[in-house]
Scaffold this motif. Structure first.
Motif, mmCIF file in Angstrom:
data_model
loop_
_atom_site.group_PDB
_atom_site.id
_atom_site.type_symbol
_atom_site.label_atom_id
_atom_site.label_comp_id
_atom_site.label_asym_id
_atom_site.label_seq_id
_atom_site.Cartn_x
_atom_site.Cartn_y
_atom_site.Cartn_z
ATOM 1 N N GLY A 108 53.872 20.692 -8.969
ATOM 2 C CA GLY A 108 53.015 19.575 -8.576
ATOM 3 C C GLY A 108 52.354 19.761 -7.227
ATOM 4 N N VAL A 109 52.619 20.881 -6.550
ATOM 5 C CA VAL A 109 52.032 21.152 -5.236
ATOM 6 C C VAL A 109 50.550 21.450 -5.391
ATOM 7 C CG1 VAL A 109 52.014 22.749 -3.282
ATOM 8 C CG2 VAL A 109 54.184 21.961 -4.234
ATOM 9 N N THR A 110 49.726 20.844 -4.537
ATOM 10 C CA THR A 110 48.289 21.140 -4.539
ATOM 11 C C THR A 110 47.801 21.684 -3.201
ATOM 12 O OG1 THR A 110 47.710 18.877 -3.882
ATOM 13 C CG2 THR A 110 47.841 19.354 -6.268
ATOM 14 N N ALA A 111 48.679 21.724 -2.189
ATOM 15 C CA ALA A 111 48.268 22.237 -0.872
ATOM 16 C C ALA A 111 49.466 22.850 -0.157
ATOM 17 C CB ALA A 111 47.659 21.127 -0.019
ATOM 18 N N VAL A 112 49.206 23.960 0.537
ATOM 19 C CA VAL A 112 50.247 24.674 1.266
ATOM 20 C C VAL A 112 49.867 24.753 2.741
ATOM 21 C CG1 VAL A 112 51.492 26.854 1.542
ATOM 22 C CG2 VAL A 112 50.874 26.054 -0.750
ATOM 23 N N LEU A 113 50.784 24.357 3.612
ATOM 24 C CA LEU A 113 50.613 24.533 5.058
ATOM 25 C C LEU A 113 51.391 25.776 5.461
ATOM 26 C CD1 LEU A 113 49.939 21.482 4.641
ATOM 27 C CD2 LEU A 113 50.810 21.109 6.961
ATOM 28 N N ALA A 114 50.699 26.784 5.954
ATOM 29 C CA ALA A 114 51.338 28.037 6.365
ATOM 30 C C ALA A 114 51.584 28.026 7.866
ATOM 31 C CB ALA A 114 50.463 29.231 5.982
ATOM 32 N N ALA A 115 52.653 28.717 8.296
ATOM 33 C CA ALA A 115 53.050 28.705 9.704
ATOM 34 C C ALA A 115 52.020 29.364 10.602
ATOM 35 C CB ALA A 115 54.395 29.411 9.872
ATOM 36 N N ASN A 116 51.335 30.377 10.093
ATOM 37 C CA ASN A 116 50.255 31.008 10.852
ATOM 38 C C ASN A 116 49.276 31.643 9.869
ATOM 39 O OD1 ASN A 116 51.389 33.436 10.035
ATOM 40 N ND2 ASN A 116 51.944 34.127 12.084
ATOM 41 N N ASP A 117 48.252 32.291 10.388
ATOM 42 C CA ASP A 117 47.210 32.836 9.524
ATOM 43 C C ASP A 117 47.699 34.004 8.689
ATOM 44 O OD1 ASP A 117 45.336 30.984 10.389
ATOM 45 O OD2 ASP A 117 44.661 32.235 12.056
ATOM 46 N N TYR A 118 48.657 34.778 9.209
ATOM 47 C CA TYR A 118 49.183 35.897 8.432
ATOM 48 C C TYR A 118 49.972 35.388 7.225
ATOM 49 C CZ TYR A 118 47.739 38.886 12.265
ATOM 50 O OH TYR A 118 46.990 39.552 13.200
ATOM 51 N N GLY A 176 46.053 27.643 7.362
ATOM 52 C CA GLY A 176 46.789 28.500 8.292
ATOM 53 C C GLY A 176 46.856 27.905 9.687
ATOM 54 N N TRP A 177 47.053 28.801 10.684
ATOM 55 C CA TRP A 177 47.220 28.328 12.082
ATOM 56 C C TRP A 177 46.991 29.521 13.007
ATOM 57 C CZ3 TRP A 177 50.169 23.451 12.954
ATOM 58 C CH2 TRP A 177 50.274 23.100 14.303
ATOM 59 N N ASP A 178 46.172 29.374 14.017
ATOM 60 C CA ASP A 178 45.924 30.346 15.106
ATOM 61 C C ASP A 178 44.478 30.816 15.166
ATOM 62 O OD1 ASP A 178 48.392 30.356 16.322
ATOM 63 O OD2 ASP A 178 49.144 32.065 15.192
ATOM 64 N N ILE A 229 39.643 31.428 5.560
ATOM 65 C CA ILE A 229 40.895 30.664 5.651
ATOM 66 C C ILE A 229 40.757 29.490 6.613
ATOM 67 C CG2 ILE A 229 43.348 30.805 6.242
ATOM 68 C CD1 ILE A 229 43.246 33.776 5.518
ATOM 69 N N SER A 230 41.092 28.304 6.103
ATOM 70 C CA SER A 230 41.171 27.113 6.967
ATOM 71 C C SER A 230 42.329 27.296 7.951
ATOM 72 C CB SER A 230 41.411 25.859 6.124
ATOM 73 O OG SER A 230 40.355 25.665 5.211
ATOM 74 N N THR A 231 42.125 26.844 9.179
ATOM 75 C CA THR A 231 43.116 27.169 10.203
ATOM 76 C C THR A 231 43.067 26.174 11.359
ATOM 77 O OG1 THR A 231 43.918 28.993 11.612
ATOM 78 C CG2 THR A 231 41.548 28.718 11.445
ATOM 79 N N VAL A 232 43.901 26.411 12.356
ATOM 80 C CA VAL A 232 43.934 25.610 13.585
ATOM 81 C C VAL A 232 43.554 26.514 14.753
ATOM 82 C CG1 VAL A 232 45.363 24.250 15.159
ATOM 83 C CG2 VAL A 232 45.746 24.104 12.686
ATOM 84 N N HIS A 233 42.513 26.150 15.468
ATOM 85 C CA HIS A 233 42.095 26.926 16.638
ATOM 86 C C HIS A 233 42.850 26.427 17.868
ATOM 87 C CE1 HIS A 233 39.546 29.210 19.372
ATOM 88 N NE2 HIS A 233 39.439 28.130 20.116
#
Length: 570
Positions: free
Chosen positions: A473-483, A507-509, A521-525
């Protein structure tokens, strides 16, 4: 593999390991991270450390933290197959060995292990020592390889451990017959001078001194000669190396900055303080380095940026921002790695400044009590405070709150059920992101399938995506970083799951490659370059005697939605 088969495999692995099993060991039996997550959620497993689980049916073992840390040294090797001299091997030592031997009355913190070859750890609660251990110096206690009591005491003295605490260990060990003072004395005699005793003091006299400091004097030995005068002020102490300003400060009970003011004949110093410093200077026969003092009238037009020794991670954007600000002000920058802990780095920094090799210092890592006095005008030093000794993010850079912004952004696009692939829990940034994710899911009325333990790697993301059940049922994943996000994307692509049509990934970074992957990739700057610039501007203001500018970066984080995320089922 059914859940019953998985549990049987884990039970076999945990046998002889105090009911513990590692993620790496489980993978050898075909058990993947998502399956471990399910068992943890069902209560069959308990996570007791990053990548280590305890079977709930097994009783909690004694010295759990120490056993977990030891297992993590070689997570893929069963305890029974380990040796004590292999490249990844380790032995419980120092204060942790005392705890396992039942000495000292309280558990060791942090966990201390000795390894035979150079390696590092990102776990803030673990200290690794490097030494070659003889087989005679290692024993086994409750299945753990541990340094023997005599070797443990030698290690503590070599590390200049606290005299009273070490004396407690010695006294208890002697009382319980775990060590014979006469046998131990020759092995510790070389450390007498380090504890303020005369250089000619014997090992037995050192042990007696330590136990007296602990208030646990050893029983009188037959034929023992009268104790000689000992301690830092003993008249019989022979000439030693040149005393430092730090030793003067300690003897006088003041800071080293106050001693420096005294040496400059500061007229505003209190008479009582001046008298204490004069007495300390006289007792230690302290003589200031006149060459270094004369060099203070010169300028190097260089600023030193301090990193820890041999760091495997260098925050390039932050250094770029700091260096640019320095160059604009007419300064060259030197990036140096300083070995040792906070106090040792602080002494190295003062040496750089006193000899005018640098006009100022910007440190990315802690510098002991210098951090409490930065900006005082005495030393041109600014400590960034955003990294620890291993350059792991802390403070503002480890803020996990953007995880809630990601959830809100995705919830606005219709997503309701999420998975988080976490980073290594040795890092404060990973722990903070995980905690905010868990709290925000509940606060926003969303659902979490769970959290998969990752290690910042592409592989951990790939395996999490590969093993996610089709009916989760998952539709979105939050990853700890871009890798990790890159691995998640590839894992879904190999399964034929379309991103972002069927699954969104964040992602993130804001690593450079995130812009060029397909989909991007969507991410956090994170505005690290501005953090570096603001910190350097604070140091430049200190050098000029001006008020420091506002150092806070208000727009430190911002979301960068790209092609890997979108509305549900678009």
């Amino acid at each position: 593999m059914s859940q019953a088969d998985v549990l049987r495999a884990l039970d076999a692995r945990a046998a002889g390991q105090w009911g513990l099993v590692t993620t790496a060991q489980a993978k050898l039996d075909g058990v993947q991270g998502v399956q471990l997550l399910r068992l943890e959620r069902s209560g069959a497993l308990e996570s007791v450390g990053h990548g280590v689980y305890r079977l709930a049916a097994s009783p909690p073992p004694e010295h759990l933290r120490i056993k977990v840390a030891w297992l993590r040294l070689e997570p893929g090797t069963p305890a029974r197959d380990r040796c004590t001299d292999g490249p990844g091997s380790g032995v419980v030592s120092h204060t942790s060995a005392c705890a396992v031997h039942g000495l000292g009355g309280r558990p060791a913190d942090p966990v201390e292990l000795t390894v035979s070859s150079r390696r590092t750890t990102r776990d803030e609660a673990v200290v690794l020592h490097r030494a070659a251990l003889d087989a005679r110096d290692v024993t086994v206690v409750d299945g753990l390889p541990v340094t023997t009591v005599p070797r443990t005491i030698v290690d503590l003295l070599e590390d200049r451990a606290d005299a009273a605490r070490t004396g407690t260990f010695v006294a208890e060990a002697a009382a319980r017959g775990l060590v014979r003072v006469d046998d131990l004395a020759p092995r510790v005699a070389a450390f007498a001078g380090a504890y303020g005793l005369p250089a000619e003091a014997s090992g037995a006299e050192l042990l007696e001194f330590l136990c007296e400091q602990a208030g646990r004097p050893l029983p009188a030995r037959k034929g023992r000669p009268a104790a000689k005068a000992s301690g830092p002020g003993a008249a019989s102490t022979p000439e030693r190396k040149r005393p430092t300003i730090w030793e003067v400060a300690e003897r006088a009970g003041v800071s080293h900055q106050t001693v420096s003011r005294f040496l400059k004949n500061d007229s505003g110093m209190k008479p009582a303080t001046r008298a204490r410093i004069e007495r300390a200077v006289r007792e230690l026969d302290y003589r200031p380095n006149l060459m270094a003092r004369s060099m203070r009238t010169q300028q190097s037009h260089r600023i030193t940026i301090v990193l820890p020794e041999l760091s495997g991670f260098v925050p390039i954007p932050l250094l770029r921002g700091a260096s640019a600000a320095a160059h604009e002000a007419g300064y060259m920058t030197d990036v140096v790695g300083l070995e040792g802990g906070e106090s040792r780095r602080a002494r190295s920094v003062l040496s750089l400044l006193e000899t005018r090799q640098a006009d100022g210092v910007l440190s990315l890592v802690p510098l002991g009590d210098l951090a409490d006095r930065q900006g005082s005008g005495q030393w041109p030093v600014v400590v960034l405070g955003e990294y620890d000794d291993n350059l792991q993010s802390r403070g503002r850079l480890a803020d996990g709150r953007p995880a809630e912004e990601i959830l809100r952004h995705l919830a606005d696009q219709g997503h309701r059920r999420f998975l988080h692939v976490a980073g290594s829990q040795d890092w404060a940034s990973a722990r903070n992101r995980r905690a905010v994710y868990v709290e925000a899911v509940e606060r926003l009325g969303l659902e979490s399938y769970g959290v998969v333990d990752g290690d910042w790697s592409v592989r951990s993301g790939y395996e999490a995506a590969r093993d996610l059940p089709a009916d989760s049922g998952v539709t979105a994943v939050l990853a700890a970083n871009d890798y990790v996000a890159l691995g998640v994307l590839r894992g879904f692509q190999d399964r034929g799951v379309r991103v972002p049509e069927e699954m969104s990934v964040f992602g993130w970074d804001d690593e450079e490659f995130t812009r060029y992957f397909s989909p991007s990739i969507s991410t956090v700057h994170i505005n690290k370059e501005q953090v570096g610039r603001r910190s350097m501007l604070s140091l430049l203001a200190l050098l000029r005697g001006e008020s420091a500018p506002e150092a806070e970066v208000t727009d430190l984080f911002h979301l960068v939605p790209r092609g890997s995320s979108g509305p549900v089922g678009r």
